[in-house]
Design a protein around this motif. Sequence first.
Motif, PDB file in Angstrom:
ATOM      1  N   ILE A   4       9.231 -19.603  -3.068  1.00 18.18           N
ATOM      2  CA  ILE A   4      10.420 -18.758  -2.852  1.00 18.18           C
ATOM      3  C   ILE A   4      10.508 -17.717  -3.962  1.00 18.18           C
ATOM      4  N   SER A   7       7.944 -14.920  -3.490  1.00 22.03           N
ATOM      5  CA  SER A   7       8.300 -13.975  -2.415  1.00 22.03           C
ATOM      6  C   SER A   7       9.470 -13.091  -2.857  1.00 22.03           C
ATOM      7  N   GLN A  11       9.697  -8.967  -3.261  1.00 20.27           N
ATOM      8  CA  GLN A  11      10.731  -8.158  -2.604  1.00 20.27           C
ATOM      9  C   GLN A  11      11.458  -7.251  -3.589  1.00 20.27           C
ATOM     10  N   ASN A  15      11.545  -3.063  -3.058  1.00 19.79           N
ATOM     11  CA  ASN A  15      12.787  -2.432  -2.625  1.00 19.79           C
ATOM     12  C   ASN A  15      13.199  -1.384  -3.656  1.00 19.79           C
ATOM     13  N   ARG A  73      20.120 -11.799   1.494  1.00 12.43           N
ATOM     14  CA  ARG A  73      19.382 -12.909   2.111  1.00 12.43           C
ATOM     15  C   ARG A  73      20.268 -13.679   3.082  1.00 12.43           C
ATOM     16  N   ASP A  76      20.663 -11.436   6.252  1.00 12.25           N
ATOM     17  CA  ASP A  76      19.428 -11.467   7.051  1.00 12.25           C
ATOM     18  C   ASP A  76      19.156 -12.845   7.649  1.00 12.25           C
ATOM     19  N   LEU A  77      20.011 -13.806   7.378  1.00  6.03           N
ATOM     20  CA  LEU A  77      19.814 -15.203   7.790  1.00  6.03           C
ATOM     21  C   LEU A  77      18.583 -15.833   7.136  1.00  6.03           C
ATOM     22  N   PHE A  78      18.145 -15.182   6.053  1.00  2.88           N
ATOM     23  CA  PHE A  78      16.987 -15.721   5.324  1.00  2.88           C
ATOM     24  C   PHE A  78      17.355 -17.051   4.652  1.00  2.88           C
ATOM     25  N   LYS A  80      19.476 -19.214   5.837  1.00  2.00           N
ATOM     26  CA  LYS A  80      19.461 -20.218   6.897  1.00  2.00           C
ATOM     27  C   LYS A  80      18.021 -20.600   7.229  1.00  2.00           C
ATOM     28  N   ARG A  81      17.159 -19.581   7.239  1.00  3.33           N
ATOM     29  CA  ARG A  81      15.736 -19.842   7.500  1.00  3.33           C
ATOM     30  C   ARG A  81      15.169 -20.802   6.459  1.00  3.33           C
ATOM     31  N   LEU A  82      15.481 -20.536   5.186  1.00  2.70           N
ATOM     32  CA  LEU A  82      14.966 -21.412   4.128  1.00  2.70           C
ATOM     33  C   LEU A  82      15.534 -22.824   4.252  1.00  2.70           C
ATOM     34  N   ARG A  83      16.789 -22.912   4.722  1.00  3.25           N
ATOM     35  CA  ARG A  83      17.397 -24.228   4.895  1.00  3.25           C
ATOM     36  C   ARG A  83      16.840 -24.967   6.112  1.00  3.25           C
ATOM     37  N   GLU A 236      25.702 -18.958   5.364  1.00  4.17           N
ATOM     38  CA  GLU A 236      25.537 -18.143   6.570  1.00  4.17           C
ATOM     39  C   GLU A 236      26.644 -17.110   6.626  1.00  4.17           C
TER      40      GLU A 236
ATOM     41  N   ARG B  75      17.045 -33.169   4.596  1.00  9.25           N
ATOM     42  CA  ARG B  75      15.880 -32.318   4.860  1.00  9.25           C
ATOM     43  C   ARG B  75      14.559 -32.962   4.483  1.00  9.25           C
ATOM     44  N   LEU B  86      14.971 -20.047  15.148  1.00 11.91           N
ATOM     45  CA  LEU B  86      16.381 -19.665  15.154  1.00 11.91           C
ATOM     46  C   LEU B  86      16.660 -18.637  16.245  1.00 11.91           C
ATOM     47  N   GLY B  90      16.106 -13.936  10.775  1.00 11.02           N
ATOM     48  CA  GLY B  90      16.087 -14.738   9.550  1.00 11.02           C
ATOM     49  C   GLY B  90      14.885 -14.514   8.664  1.00 11.02           C
ATOM     50  N   LEU B  95       9.022  -8.535   3.262  1.00  9.82           N
ATOM     51  CA  LEU B  95       7.817  -9.377   3.237  1.00  9.82           C
ATOM     52  C   LEU B  95       6.943  -9.041   4.435  1.00  9.82           C
ATOM     53  N   LEU B 103       5.083 -18.406   3.503  1.00  8.43           N
ATOM     54  CA  LEU B 103       6.229 -18.946   2.764  1.00  8.43           C
ATOM     55  C   LEU B 103       6.878 -20.094   3.525  1.00  8.43           C
TER      56      LEU B 103
END
Lengths: 239, 306
Positions: A4, A7, A11, A15, A73, A76-78, A80-83, A236, B75, B86, B90, B95, B103
């Motif tokens: 994480i 990445s 970013q 940016n 993040r 972008d729901l990133f 949530k994605r990681l979770r 979220e 988890r 999803l 997300g 990236l 990742l």
Amino acid sequence: MLPIAYSELAQIFRNRTVLISNLIMPLAISAFFIYRRDSFIALGSAGYIAAVLVFTIGAFSLYTTAVTTLAARRQDLFLKRLRSTTAGDATILSGLTLPVAGVALVQVMVVLGAFAAVTGRPADLALLVVGILSAFVMMLALAMATAGLTGSPEQAQVTTLPLSLTTIGVATWVGITGTEDLTVLKRLLPGGSATELIVNTWNGGVPPAQSLLLLGPILAWVVVAVVLALRLFRWEPRR
Amino acid sequence: MENSSRAVIDVDRLNISYGDFHAVKDLSFRVEQGELYALLGTNGAGKTSALEAVEGHRRVSSGTVRVFGEKPADRRAVRHRMGIMLQESGFSADLTVAESVRLIGRLSGRSDSVDRVLGTVDLNRKADVRVGQLSGGEKRRLDFATAVYGRPELIFLDEPTTGLDIQSRDALWAAVRELRGNGSTIVLTTHYLEEAQQYADRIGLMHRGTFRREGTVSELTRRLPAAIRFALSPTTTPVPPIGTRATDGRVYVAETFQLQADLKVLLDWAAAHDVELLDLSAAPTRLDDVFRSIESDPAPALNPTR
């Protein structure tokens, strides 16, 4: 955590907006302070400049970037994605903020290194490091709390202003006027004790034990910020 | 509680409330190993809340949810066995496609090849493109790729084909077939009812927070009549043995639970009277009809698996 963090680091450097407003700008401000150091030393002391440099980087490179990152993040729901993976919440937050904190620390080292090269070394380097780290932990915890109130990276430009300006303002006020008057108030303000600690360790002349007591209010702010973050932080976007 | 040794998902009397709003009410269902279970519902039916509770993304107000016998919010215990696609992207725009898969793959606790996974959804050529430059359909394919990384035992597909062209849909379903061939269990939500009808082993139809129907496609559709439609020319005098005349006077519609038998009666009658059945069609009950019926259905909520 490291995937994480890696990445996130990529970013940050891809940016341009983040790169310019939160990394280049603090460096430019720092360069100005170092270039006009004689004027500012006359106003306060070398320790005052060091404290303002720390809080300029702490406020912009660390605090504002961390809030912006977490808000982006989440939007972008990133998050949530990681979770959705095996990563725990602490791992995710650590991974997201580690690069921000790392970049800010590198900036502080470079800027204070340059400042020391032209004005002389700090009196107590070890305690100065403790002061900077504790100030950064406080700013990071406050960033997580502020991120809970920040719906988008655009909103971060507004929600981060009060605390950014307050901490830099407090660093300026305490750095210039000292803490001989209004001592309790100045030490309880966010950044007040940290500023005094940095000034003491840079200028010297204050016993280390006396300076160490200043960690108390800093840690109290960390606790307050963590409690606020636990209450306010959202993973979220609001629906 | 019943024996749930083969149940990958076991939901018992799940309730989810947001303030005064009761989004999910006493929902119970099980998904067996290897099944493709479709969770469908009207808008606001509570299927997203229910699905997120099963995924471990949402706290439940009461009731229990078990995935592989564990709490889904744990988890470390369950996420290495499940992939989640999803409903919305997300991904981080800065990236690249390959970095995103790498990742999420590394955090999934499973091992796989990024190239293989991207090949599954025909995204190899986009491996070095930033996610922010992908089309909506390509993002859905990327989402699918991360969900199936390492061929997990349980895969959640939330609106998987929304925004995909027909070739991409076919490729996605081919990949799902392959995963099922390897024993994966799939939980699907979709607005494309024909996909649920075609691919799902069992379907749970939600309305106002709970199930109104649950079963196989044939179990769901057999509750509603099929329809036979035909028209007669204005000069035809015999009265057909089945069907009622529609408003325009020429078209007849017959609703039947015995499609084959009634169709034979009609064809025999037409042959015997030398009558031509114009625009003849015989349509079995579709999932759409079941879906439409639940909103007007006063039937109480089902709790079929308990």
